[in-house]
Write a protein that holds these residues in place. Structure first.
Motif, PDB file in Angstrom:
ATOM      1  N   ASN A  50       0.814  -1.213   0.000  1.00 65.10           N
ATOM      2  CA  ASN A  50       0.000   0.000   0.000  1.00 65.10           C
ATOM      3  C   ASN A  50       0.849   1.266   0.000  1.00 65.10           C
ATOM      4  N   GLU A  92       1.288   0.921  -4.104  1.00 71.62           N
ATOM      5  CA  GLU A  92       0.123   1.634  -4.649  1.00 71.62           C
ATOM      6  C   GLU A  92       0.362   3.137  -4.565  1.00 71.62           C
ATOM      7  N   TRP A 103      -1.490   0.768 -13.261  1.00 70.82           N
ATOM      8  CA  TRP A 103      -0.482  -0.288 -13.211  1.00 70.82           C
ATOM      9  C   TRP A 103       0.002  -0.612 -14.624  1.00 70.82           C
TER      10      TRP A 103
END
Length: 108
Positions: A50, A92, A103
């Motif tokens: 994350n 992320e 992505w």
């Protein structure tokens, strides 16, 4: 076995390995895995965290590559392809900041 059959078998094995990879690295912050097969047929694995801080923790963990390769072998990826597997870690947070959340662009 044809090239397409090998590719399909490898893809199925990598897909089966994903939960094992996440499970073995979740304590270090890995929340997802993106992957594709290279032009030469070996897996390219992106471990996802994350945050950038979690990415650093996974990288500092050091043995993440060994754990990924072990999961791939256990799932049935051919030994020669396991040995050539490329593994990287990305967050992320970085993809959101540097690639507008894509992505597709991050992995190019």
């Amino acid at each position: 076995m044809s090239g397409r059959d090998v590719e399909r078998k490898t893809g199925d094995a990598v897909t089966a390995a994903v939960p094992m990879i996440i499970g073995s690295l979740a304590a270090n912050g890995v929340t997802n895995v993106h992957w594709f097969l290279s032009f030469h047929g070996y897996p390219v694995i992106w471990l996802v965290t994350n945050s950038d801080a979690e990415k650093e923790r996974v990288t500092e963990h050091g043995c993440f590559r060994t754990e990924v390769l072990s999961a791939l072998a256990e799932a049935g990826v051919a030994d020669d392809l396991v040995e050539r597997t490329h593994v990287t870690v990305e967050s992320e947070q970085t993809v959101d900041r540097d690639f507008e959340g894509s992505w597709f662009y991050a992995m190019r």
